[in-house]
Design a protein around this motif. Structure first.
Motif, PDB file in Angstrom:
ATOM      1  N   MET A   1       0.874  -1.500   0.007  1.00 26.44           N
ATOM      2  CA  MET A   1       0.027   0.149   0.050  1.00 26.44           C
ATOM      3  C   MET A   1       0.918   1.463  -0.180  1.00 26.44           C
ATOM      4  SD  MET A   1      -2.969   1.132   2.835  1.00 26.44           S
ATOM      5  CE  MET A   1      -3.730   2.760   2.940  1.00 26.44           C
ATOM      6  N   ALA A   2       0.630   2.217  -0.929  1.00 29.05           N
ATOM      7  CA  ALA A   2       1.412   3.581  -0.771  1.00 29.05           C
ATOM      8  C   ALA A   2       1.362   4.179   0.393  1.00 29.05           C
ATOM      9  CB  ALA A   2       0.650   4.375  -2.055  1.00 29.05           C
ATOM     10  N   GLY A   3       2.138   4.897   0.565  1.00 27.01           N
ATOM     11  CA  GLY A   3       2.061   5.895   1.741  1.00 27.01           C
ATOM     12  C   GLY A   3       1.447   7.043   1.583  1.00 27.01           C
ATOM     13  N   ARG A   4       1.617   7.888   2.853  1.00 21.57           N
ATOM     14  CA  ARG A   4       0.786   9.321   2.232  1.00 21.57           C
ATOM     15  C   ARG A   4       1.881   9.969   1.388  1.00 21.57           C
ATOM     16  NH1 ARG A   4      -2.019  12.369   7.279  1.00 21.57           N
ATOM     17  NH2 ARG A   4      -3.568  11.026   7.740  1.00 21.57           N
ATOM     18  N   ILE A   5       1.233  11.204   0.735  1.00 18.09           N
ATOM     19  CA  ILE A   5       1.954  11.868  -0.208  1.00 18.09           C
ATOM     20  C   ILE A   5       3.280  12.382   0.369  1.00 18.09           C
ATOM     21  CG2 ILE A   5       1.895  13.815  -1.521  1.00 18.09           C
ATOM     22  CD1 ILE A   5      -0.901  13.097  -2.525  1.00 18.09           C
ATOM     23  N   GLU A   6       3.179  12.738   1.551  1.00 20.21           N
ATOM     24  CA  GLU A   6       4.218  13.452   2.490  1.00 20.21           C
ATOM     25  C   GLU A   6       5.029  12.407   3.047  1.00 20.21           C
ATOM     26  OE1 GLU A   6       0.603  13.675   5.147  1.00 20.21           O
ATOM     27  OE2 GLU A   6       1.011  13.693   3.070  1.00 20.21           O
ATOM     28  N   ASP A   7       4.752  11.347   2.764  1.00 20.05           N
ATOM     29  CA  ASP A   7       5.863  10.099   3.299  1.00 20.05           C
ATOM     30  C   ASP A   7       6.748  10.114   2.230  1.00 20.05           C
ATOM     31  OD1 ASP A   7       4.369   9.601   5.647  1.00 20.05           O
ATOM     32  OD2 ASP A   7       3.299   7.936   4.759  1.00 20.05           O
ATOM     33  N   PHE A  34      11.347  12.283 -17.470  1.00 18.82           N
ATOM     34  CA  PHE A  34      10.166  12.405 -16.420  1.00 18.82           C
ATOM     35  C   PHE A  34       8.911  12.020 -17.175  1.00 18.82           C
ATOM     36  CE2 PHE A  34      12.801  16.035 -15.281  1.00 18.82           C
ATOM     37  CZ  PHE A  34      13.167  15.692 -14.034  1.00 18.82           C
ATOM     38  N   ASP A  35       8.850  12.074 -18.607  1.00 14.57           N
ATOM     39  CA  ASP A  35       7.345  11.653 -19.031  1.00 14.57           C
ATOM     40  C   ASP A  35       7.075  10.455 -19.835  1.00 14.57           C
ATOM     41  OD1 ASP A  35       9.232  12.520 -20.980  1.00 14.57           O
ATOM     42  OD2 ASP A  35       7.929  13.781 -21.843  1.00 14.57           O
ATOM     43  N   SER A  36       8.304   9.509 -19.457  1.00 15.94           N
ATOM     44  CA  SER A  36       8.570   8.141 -19.876  1.00 15.94           C
ATOM     45  C   SER A  36       7.472   7.127 -19.147  1.00 15.94           C
ATOM     46  CB  SER A  36       9.849   7.622 -19.765  1.00 15.94           C
ATOM     47  OG  SER A  36      10.731   8.277 -20.115  1.00 15.94           O
ATOM     48  N   HIS A  37       6.980   6.239 -19.713  1.00 20.57           N
ATOM     49  CA  HIS A  37       6.273   5.036 -18.905  1.00 20.57           C
ATOM     50  C   HIS A  37       7.014   4.753 -17.695  1.00 20.57           C
ATOM     51  CE1 HIS A  37       3.717   3.400 -22.605  1.00 20.57           C
ATOM     52  NE2 HIS A  37       3.903   5.056 -22.470  1.00 20.57           N
ATOM     53  N   ALA A  38       6.333   4.664 -16.597  1.00 18.64           N
ATOM     54  CA  ALA A  38       6.765   4.313 -15.323  1.00 18.64           C
ATOM     55  C   ALA A  38       7.157   2.805 -15.168  1.00 18.64           C
ATOM     56  CB  ALA A  38       5.662   4.487 -14.114  1.00 18.64           C
ATOM     57  N   ILE A  39       8.355   2.373 -14.733  1.00 22.65           N
ATOM     58  CA  ILE A  39       8.609   1.085 -14.288  1.00 22.65           C
ATOM     59  C   ILE A  39       8.168   0.676 -12.993  1.00 22.65           C
ATOM     60  CG2 ILE A  39      10.381   0.907 -16.030  1.00 22.65           C
ATOM     61  CD1 ILE A  39      12.395   0.656 -13.594  1.00 22.65           C
ATOM     62  N   PHE A  40       8.097   1.671 -11.824  1.00 19.70           N
ATOM     63  CA  PHE A  40       7.342   1.396 -10.865  1.00 19.70           C
ATOM     64  C   PHE A  40       6.259   2.399 -10.720  1.00 19.70           C
ATOM     65  CE2 PHE A  40      11.980   1.042  -9.500  1.00 19.70           C
ATOM     66  CZ  PHE A  40      12.102  -0.510  -9.714  1.00 19.70           C
ATOM     67  N   ALA A  41       4.872   2.101 -10.600  1.00 13.31           N
ATOM     68  CA  ALA A  41       3.978   2.696 -10.527  1.00 13.31           C
ATOM     69  C   ALA A  41       3.121   2.222  -9.342  1.00 13.31           C
ATOM     70  CB  ALA A  41       3.016   2.389 -11.789  1.00 13.31           C
ATOM     71  N   GLY A  42       3.901   1.845  -8.323  1.00 12.11           N
ATOM     72  CA  GLY A  42       3.083   1.292  -7.141  1.00 12.11           C
ATOM     73  C   GLY A  42       2.241   2.440  -6.347  1.00 12.11           C
ATOM     74  N   ILE A  43       2.657   3.596  -6.515  1.00 12.51           N
ATOM     75  CA  ILE A  43       2.135   4.656  -5.848  1.00 12.51           C
ATOM     76  C   ILE A  43       0.560   4.985  -6.203  1.00 12.51           C
ATOM     77  CG2 ILE A  43       2.933   6.530  -7.319  1.00 12.51           C
ATOM     78  CD1 ILE A  43       3.340   8.097  -4.572  1.00 12.51           C
ATOM     79  N   LEU A  44       0.180   4.586  -7.672  1.00 10.81           N
ATOM     80  CA  LEU A  44      -0.916   4.746  -8.249  1.00 10.81           C
ATOM     81  C   LEU A  44      -1.774   3.399  -8.293  1.00 10.81           C
ATOM     82  CD1 LEU A  44       0.092   7.101 -11.121  1.00 10.81           C
ATOM     83  CD2 LEU A  44      -0.976   7.662  -9.297  1.00 10.81           C
ATOM     84  N   GLY A  45      -1.246   2.526  -7.671  1.00 10.46           N
ATOM     85  CA  GLY A  45      -1.738   1.281  -7.714  1.00 10.46           C
ATOM     86  C   GLY A  45      -1.750   0.242  -6.407  1.00 10.46           C
ATOM     87  N   THR A  46      -0.813  -0.696  -6.516  1.00  8.56           N
ATOM     88  CA  THR A  46      -0.659  -1.694  -5.449  1.00  8.56           C
ATOM     89  C   THR A  46       0.737  -2.257  -5.865  1.00  8.56           C
ATOM     90  OG1 THR A  46      -1.266  -3.656  -6.846  1.00  8.56           O
ATOM     91  CG2 THR A  46      -2.960  -2.595  -5.331  1.00  8.56           C
ATOM     92  N   GLU A  47       1.398  -3.073  -5.150  1.00  8.33           N
ATOM     93  CA  GLU A  47       2.773  -3.669  -5.484  1.00  8.33           C
ATOM     94  C   GLU A  47       2.700  -4.525  -6.763  1.00  8.33           C
ATOM     95  OE1 GLU A  47       4.025  -5.720  -2.053  1.00  8.33           O
ATOM     96  OE2 GLU A  47       4.414  -4.072  -0.980  1.00  8.33           O
ATOM     97  N   GLU A  48       1.584  -4.797  -7.224  1.00 11.97           N
ATOM     98  CA  GLU A  48       1.798  -5.698  -8.543  1.00 11.97           C
ATOM     99  C   GLU A  48       1.840  -4.608  -9.647  1.00 11.97           C
ATOM    100  OE1 GLU A  48       1.476  -8.845  -9.005  1.00 11.97           O
ATOM    101  OE2 GLU A  48       1.289  -8.795  -6.860  1.00 11.97           O
TER     102      GLU A  48
END
Length: 600
Positions: A1-7, A34-48
């Motif tokens: 689960m992503a943290g708070r934004i300020e975390d 900056f504008d490439s595809h993310a390889i880590f996008a967990g902040i917008l979803g889950t660890e998956e």
């Protein structure tokens, strides 16, 4: 689960950036830009959807522990996180070296005391978490490949694959250092060179030390100003000089809401005010690079000026929704691209002209095309300034005659007249003086409510708008004008939250008001800094200082700010970190320092 934004902490290499949570998880990283595809996008979803966590080993049911301490190493973008465990203390140093070749994310684990069992868990998911790459070994190196991208992991620690994740379990003792390096390379090219983490760390520290030494501000708020300047530098795309508004997309302005936008582009407005702050604190090279970016982006077509471009000057930023991502704390939709790129926002002409004027006034080497561009912008405004537009807040409702847009059109004409008066450009000065007077007169007649003694959001409207706070700051009216004071006081009454911060404008909940959107949003931090500026300008300096220092208290433990503050939930919201929050922080600090309005 992503943290708070300020975390989250920010690390970056002036071409892209990563967000690192308190528990040692990298939840956001786009490669190579900056504008490439993310390889880590967990902040917008889950660890998956991709993450990389390094921290003390823990029981699965307990969850990863947050670091007991974290800080940036001095005035740099090198993050140091420390955990105290029953078996000892361990430190992880995270950074991205300014790029000379392949982009790298380097993480160095160091034993401080005792013997601490550590775990690295790396789950790479390309295309914003949608694509599982082919992960395999090339000699001692681990490589993940998907389509045009390859990401290489180098470490002396043993690694193994399990559940489509690359793990490393190891123990560190005092003084022992184990490095992990992730490098991106186009998949059709040869493997990137082997990294040298310790040398890269030293070079990164040297880079930031040398850069910070150029700062000319030495006032009482230096710590906050320096951290904001470092953040702005981190948001600059070094190859072109373009400045992104934020390194993230779709972090919500309201938790669970729909106001989720992609900020990984260069807004002319945001970049122009960023340039102004950098110039006022001694950073002329960044100003020169941005001016050159602007001239390339606009090219010979100022009549079709866009309000934003890609970081290399791209014009097409088509907006799309990523329906496989559940969004930050279920805030959907997740968007990439930005459909506001082709809006009409007349205020941009004023911000760009003001930035070019400031660059000229601070002695930046003359560029004849910059002066020519300025003249072309005014010729466009001659016949378009009186049109309705979408305004500074990029409303998706009907166009209106926004007062702030007209004020900034006045700024564009005023600064160009000054350029001609100085003998640095030629133009129909008498004609443009008449235009300046006409804009000023029209705004004062149609954008002012004499019964309430306040300027309004748009012609004929009764609503207020925090952008009106800029009227005295750009010189449209003097601070002691009764209409200015009345506007400031009206905004304090009608747009302030209980804790004294400022909303941009009234939202209408489910009815979707001026901006054409449902839902609400937090207090806009830039507007709150503008209020502090105005209070100082009208002589209420103690009140200005108190508000400013209260705003400083909203920063996370590393000095970073998102776009907004949710007063109900007492947390940061919006894309993070946000240039449009850090720029006015710097400006207000400079103003309060100049006035002596500080407490120590």
């Amino acid at each position: 689960m992503a943290g708070r934004i300020e975390d989250y902490a920010l690390i970056g290499d002036m071409q892209t950036a990563a967000l690192v949570c308190r528990d040692g998880t990298v939840d956001w990283l786009c490669l190579p830009r900056f504008d490439s595809h993310a390889i880590f996008a967990g902040i917008l979803g889950t660890e998956e959807h991709g993450f990389w966590r390094i921290g003390p080993a823990h029981a699965a049911e307990a969850g990863p522990p947050a670091a007991d301490r974290r800080r940036y190493r001095g005035d740099s973008l090198i993050l140091e996180s420390e955990w105290d465990t029953p078996r000892g203390t361990v430190k992880v140093t995270d950074f991205m070296p300014p790029r000379d070749g392949a982009p790298q994310l380097i993480r160095i684990v160091e034993g401080v005391s005792g013997r601490v069992r550590m775990r690295s868990a790396l789950r790479m998911r390309f295309s914003y978490g949608r694509v599982v790459p082919w992960v395999h070994k090339v000699e001692a190196r681990t490589v993940a490949v998907a389509g045009p991208d390859s990401v290489w992991l180098d470490t002396d620690a043993e690694t193994h694959g399990e559940d489509l994740t690359t793990y490393s379990d190891f123990t560190v003792s005092p003084g022992e250092r184990i490095a992990f390096t992730l490098s991106w390379q186009p998949s059709h090219k040869e493997e990137p060179p082997l990294p040298e983490p310790e040398a890269a760390l030293e070079a990164t520290a040297d880079f930031w030390r040398d850069w910070v030494e150029q700062c000319t501000y030495h006032g009482p708020y230096r710590e906050a100003v320096i951290r904001s300047l470092i953040t702005l530098k981190a948001l600059t795309y070094a190859p072109t000089g373009g400045i992104v508004a934020a390194p993230t997309t779709s972090l919500p302005e309201e938790i669970g809401g729909v106001r989720n936008w992609d900020y990984r582009y260069t807004w002319l407005r945001d970049a122009a005010i960023t340039l102004s702050s950098l110039l006022r604190t001694g950073y002329r090279e960044e100003a020169r690079a941005w001016r050159e970016w602007l001239l390339r982006a606009v090219a010979g077509d100022p009549e079709n000026l866009q309000i934003m471009y890609g970081i290399a000057g791209e014009r097409e930023l088509g907006e799309a929704e990523l329906d496989w991502l559940p969004g930050y704390e279920n805030s959907t939709p997740v968007r990439v691209g930005n459909g506001a790129a082709h809006q009409l926002q007349l205020d941009v002409y004023g911000e760009v002209t003001e930035a070019l004027h400031l660059a000229h006034m601070t002695g930046l080497a003359r560029n004849d095309y910059a002066s020519l561009l300025q003249l072309k912008l005014i010729r466009y405004l001659e016949t378009h300034w009186d049109q309705p537009d979408e305004g500074i807040w990029e409303v998706r409702g009907p166009r209106r005659h926004f007062v702030h847009s007209k004020v900034m059109a006045w700024v564009a004409v005023d600064r160009t007249i000054k350029l001609i008066e100085m003998g640095d450009a030629d133009g129909p000065i008498e004609k443009w003086r008449e235009l300046r007077d006409e804009i000023h007169r029209t705004v004062c007649e149609k954008g002012y409510d004499p019964e309430r003694n306040t300027f309004t959001q748009s012609y004929g409207s009764k609503e207020l708008d925090a952008s009106l706070l800029l009227i005295p700051q750009v010189g449209f009216l003097p601070p002691d004008d009764k209409r200015v004071i009345g506007t400031i006081e009206a905004i304090q009454r009608e747009l302030s939250t209980e804790d004294g911060f400022v909303l941009r404008y009234p939202t209408a909940g489910e009815d979707a008001g001026v901006d054409g959107l449902a839902g609400d949003e937090g207090a806009f931090l830039a507007c709150s800094f503008w209020l502090a500026d105005d209070l100082a300008m009208i002589g209420r300096v103690d009140e200005a200082r108190d508000l400013f220092e209260k705003l400083l208290g909203l920063r996370n433990d590393l000095g970073l700010l998102a776009e907004e503050w949710d007063s109900r939930l007492q947390r940061q919201v919006g894309n993070f970190p946000q240039a449009f929050s850090h720029v006015p922080l710097i400006d207000t600090a400079l103003r309060l320092t100049a006035s002596g309005a500080y407490g120590g």
